[in-house]
Design a protein around this motif. Structure first.
Motif, PDB file in Angstrom:
ATOM      1  N   SER A 104       0.805  -1.221   0.000  1.00  0.00           N
ATOM      2  CA  SER A 104       0.000   0.000   0.000  1.00  0.00           C
ATOM      3  C   SER A 104       0.839   1.272   0.000  1.00  0.00           C
ATOM      4  O   SER A 104       0.283   2.372  -0.124  1.00  0.00           O
ATOM      5  CB  SER A 104      -0.920   0.020   1.230  1.00  0.00           C
ATOM      6  OG  SER A 104      -1.790  -1.087   1.230  1.00  0.00           O
ATOM      7  N   HIS A 129      -8.822   8.038 -10.242  1.00  0.00           N
ATOM      8  CA  HIS A 129      -9.520   6.768 -10.450  1.00  0.00           C
ATOM      9  C   HIS A 129     -10.799   6.996 -11.249  1.00  0.00           C
ATOM     10  O   HIS A 129     -11.091   6.262 -12.205  1.00  0.00           O
ATOM     11  CB  HIS A 129      -9.848   6.122  -9.100  1.00  0.00           C
ATOM     12  CG  HIS A 129     -10.780   4.961  -9.197  1.00  0.00           C
ATOM     13  ND1 HIS A 129     -10.463   3.810  -9.892  1.00  0.00           N
ATOM     14  CD2 HIS A 129     -12.038   4.762  -8.702  1.00  0.00           C
ATOM     15  CE1 HIS A 129     -11.481   2.955  -9.814  1.00  0.00           C
ATOM     16  NE2 HIS A 129     -12.438   3.514  -9.113  1.00  0.00           N
ATOM     17  N   GLU A 266     -13.247   1.126  -2.240  1.00  0.00           N
ATOM     18  CA  GLU A 266     -13.294  -0.299  -2.569  1.00  0.00           C
ATOM     19  C   GLU A 266     -12.286  -0.628  -3.666  1.00  0.00           C
ATOM     20  O   GLU A 266     -11.673  -1.706  -3.656  1.00  0.00           O
ATOM     21  CB  GLU A 266     -14.706  -0.683  -3.011  1.00  0.00           C
ATOM     22  CG  GLU A 266     -14.925  -2.173  -3.213  1.00  0.00           C
ATOM     23  CD  GLU A 266     -14.788  -2.984  -1.938  1.00  0.00           C
ATOM     24  OE1 GLU A 266     -14.553  -4.210  -2.047  1.00  0.00           O
ATOM     25  OE2 GLU A 266     -14.903  -2.408  -0.831  1.00  0.00           O
ATOM     26  N   ALA A 267     -12.104   0.289  -4.610  1.00  0.00           N
ATOM     27  CA  ALA A 267     -11.131   0.063  -5.682  1.00  0.00           C
ATOM     28  C   ALA A 267      -9.717  -0.072  -5.122  1.00  0.00           C
ATOM     29  O   ALA A 267      -8.915  -0.874  -5.610  1.00  0.00           O
ATOM     30  CB  ALA A 267     -11.201   1.199  -6.704  1.00  0.00           C
ATOM     31  N   LYS A 269      -8.881  -1.302  -2.222  1.00  0.00           N
ATOM     32  CA  LYS A 269      -8.763  -2.637  -1.614  1.00  0.00           C
ATOM     33  C   LYS A 269      -8.620  -3.721  -2.679  1.00  0.00           C
ATOM     34  O   LYS A 269      -7.839  -4.664  -2.529  1.00  0.00           O
ATOM     35  CB  LYS A 269     -10.002  -2.935  -0.759  1.00  0.00           C
ATOM     36  CG  LYS A 269     -10.190  -2.026   0.435  1.00  0.00           C
ATOM     37  CD  LYS A 269     -11.483  -2.360   1.141  1.00  0.00           C
ATOM     38  CE  LYS A 269     -11.803  -1.369   2.242  1.00  0.00           C
ATOM     39  NZ  LYS A 269     -13.131  -1.641   2.865  1.00  0.00           N
ATOM     40  N   ARG A 270      -9.388  -3.607  -3.748  1.00  0.00           N
ATOM     41  CA  ARG A 270      -9.412  -4.659  -4.768  1.00  0.00           C
ATOM     42  C   ARG A 270      -8.242  -4.583  -5.746  1.00  0.00           C
ATOM     43  O   ARG A 270      -7.854  -5.586  -6.330  1.00  0.00           O
ATOM     44  CB  ARG A 270     -10.733  -4.603  -5.538  1.00  0.00           C
ATOM     45  CG  ARG A 270     -11.948  -4.981  -4.699  1.00  0.00           C
ATOM     46  CD  ARG A 270     -13.234  -4.775  -5.471  1.00  0.00           C
ATOM     47  NE  ARG A 270     -14.393  -5.157  -4.692  1.00  0.00           N
ATOM     48  CZ  ARG A 270     -14.993  -6.351  -4.763  1.00  0.00           C
ATOM     49  NH1 ARG A 270     -14.515  -7.286  -5.583  1.00  0.00           N
ATOM     50  NH2 ARG A 270     -16.054  -6.611  -4.027  1.00  0.00           N
ATOM     51  N   ASP A 271      -7.693  -3.388  -5.931  1.00  0.00           N
ATOM     52  CA  ASP A 271      -6.609  -3.215  -6.896  1.00  0.00           C
ATOM     53  C   ASP A 271      -5.547  -2.287  -6.306  1.00  0.00           C
ATOM     54  O   ASP A 271      -5.352  -1.157  -6.786  1.00  0.00           O
ATOM     55  CB  ASP A 271      -7.154  -2.649  -8.211  1.00  0.00           C
ATOM     56  CG  ASP A 271      -6.090  -2.524  -9.293  1.00  0.00           C
ATOM     57  OD1 ASP A 271      -5.021  -3.135  -9.145  1.00  0.00           O
ATOM     58  OD2 ASP A 271      -6.330  -1.799 -10.283  1.00  0.00           O
ATOM     59  N   HIS A 275      -4.062   1.458  -7.670  1.00  0.00           N
ATOM     60  CA  HIS A 275      -4.074   2.667  -6.851  1.00  0.00           C
ATOM     61  C   HIS A 275      -2.660   3.222  -6.703  1.00  0.00           C
ATOM     62  O   HIS A 275      -2.441   4.444  -6.812  1.00  0.00           O
ATOM     63  CB  HIS A 275      -4.660   2.362  -5.471  1.00  0.00           C
ATOM     64  CG  HIS A 275      -4.405   3.426  -4.457  1.00  0.00           C
ATOM     65  ND1 HIS A 275      -4.965   4.684  -4.537  1.00  0.00           N
ATOM     66  CD2 HIS A 275      -3.612   3.437  -3.343  1.00  0.00           C
ATOM     67  CE1 HIS A 275      -4.548   5.415  -3.513  1.00  0.00           C
ATOM     68  NE2 HIS A 275      -3.733   4.694  -2.793  1.00  0.00           N
TER      69      HIS A 275
END
Length: 325
Positions: A104, A129, A266-267, A269-271, A275
């Motif tokens: 992250s 995004h 959410e994006a 977390k998923r990708d 990010h």
């Protein structure tokens, strides 16, 4: 170490600063010594238990931080102790040290301050995004931003301009629109003083706008959809107006248009890799002077209640940042 702790859901006034044990990094994690922790409107909600994320008590406010890597957990590669980094956490940043997943971390250029690096993940991260990943904005296209004078809208103006788009900024007063002009908006629309659909159509020679970035919802959404060009994209970002609009779906059919949700949290977390790539671009643009995040004020950790209070009273026109150095 010191940490700001929300120990009851009674709002910002219930946040206290206390000593807590120092954290240790697990596998794939690092400990970051926090130099700056930015605040957002959702910090006023999360401290009242009214946000979509409801962490267990006690927790620290602040969902975005910048600092230096202090220690590495097992298996961590590609990052070293002493590296300057930023990260989006969701919550938990207002403390002297935090544990962060190594994947992250965003590297911070030397020319970008900790305060600025901490202040771009949510607003500028959402904007890039939304406009790049979801809106597929191309250079030369026209982007209309509803709620352009707010924090999310201001970031969208700057990101859209950095991507080579023409920007039409729409807001509810001429004073607010002057802020948008200063950020580089090409055209200004007071949507409480004119017909939004007709004005957007007129500004594009009747063609319509390629992308609408809607931070407000409410009564403004439908006329903005009606002003889309053929194969336009309507980006659903937020509902600052309070009302969630209901759209006639035939408008999308007749324009070959898309209505697209933008859910940045959410994006992330998923990708996380996507990010990270976006934020590397954002911080590079900041270092090159293409983006200019506005820091309204900084507060020491001991004054975090006052800092959140500025946002709670709707007095913030720029980012509010807690400093921990």
């Amino acid at each position: 170490m010191k940490a700001a702790l929300c120990k009851s859901l009674d709002g910002p006034e219930a946040v206290v600063v206390e000593e807590i044990p120092e954290p240790a990094a697990g596998a794939g994690e690092v400990v970051v010594r926090v130099h700056a922790a930015a605040l957002n409107f959702f910090d006023t909600l999360i401290t009242r238990g009214k946000y979509q994320t409801k962490p267990a008590l006690p927790f620290s406010p602040s969902g975005e931080i910048a600092g230096v890597v202090e220690s590495l957990g097992a298996g961590v590669t590609g990052v070293s102790v002493g590296d300057r980094v930023a990260a989006a956490l969701g919550y938990g940043g207002a403390r002297e040290k935090v544990v962060v997943s190594a994947e992250s971390l965003i590297p911070v250029p030397d020319s970008v301050s900790d305060e600025v690096a901490s202040a771009v993940s949510v607003t500028f991260g959402t904007a890039i995004h939304g406009l790049k990943d979801r809106g597929r904005v191309k250079a030369g296209e026209t982007v209309a931003i509803l709620g352009a004078s707010g924090g999310a809208g201001q970031a969208a103006i700057e990101i859209a301009k950095a991507m080579g788009a023409r920007v039409i900024a729409a807001a509810a007063s001429d004073d607010k629109l002057e802020v948008c002009r200063a950020l580089g908006a090409d055209d200004l629309v007071n949507y409480d003083a004119v017909d939004l659909k007709e004005t957007l159509k007129a500004l594009t020679g009747g063609r319509g706008v390629d992308v609408v970035y809607d931070c407000v919802g409410g009564k403004y959404a439908e006329p903005a959809v009606r002003a889309l060009a053929w194969q336009g994209r309507f980006l659903v970002v937020g509902f600052a107006a309070g009302d969630i609009p209901k759209l006639p779906l035939n408008l999308l059919m007749l324009k070959g248009a898309d209505a697209i949700g933008v859910f940045w949290g959410e994006a992330v977390k998923r990708d996380p890799a996507g990010h990270r790539a976006n934020m590397i671009d954002v911080l590079r643009w900041v270092s090159e002077g293409k983006l200019a995040p506005r820091i309204q004020a900084t507060y020491p950790l001991a004054e975090i209640r006052e800092a959140i209070g500025v946002i709670d009273r709707r007095e913030a026109a720029g980012k509010i940042v807690v400093t921990l150095r």
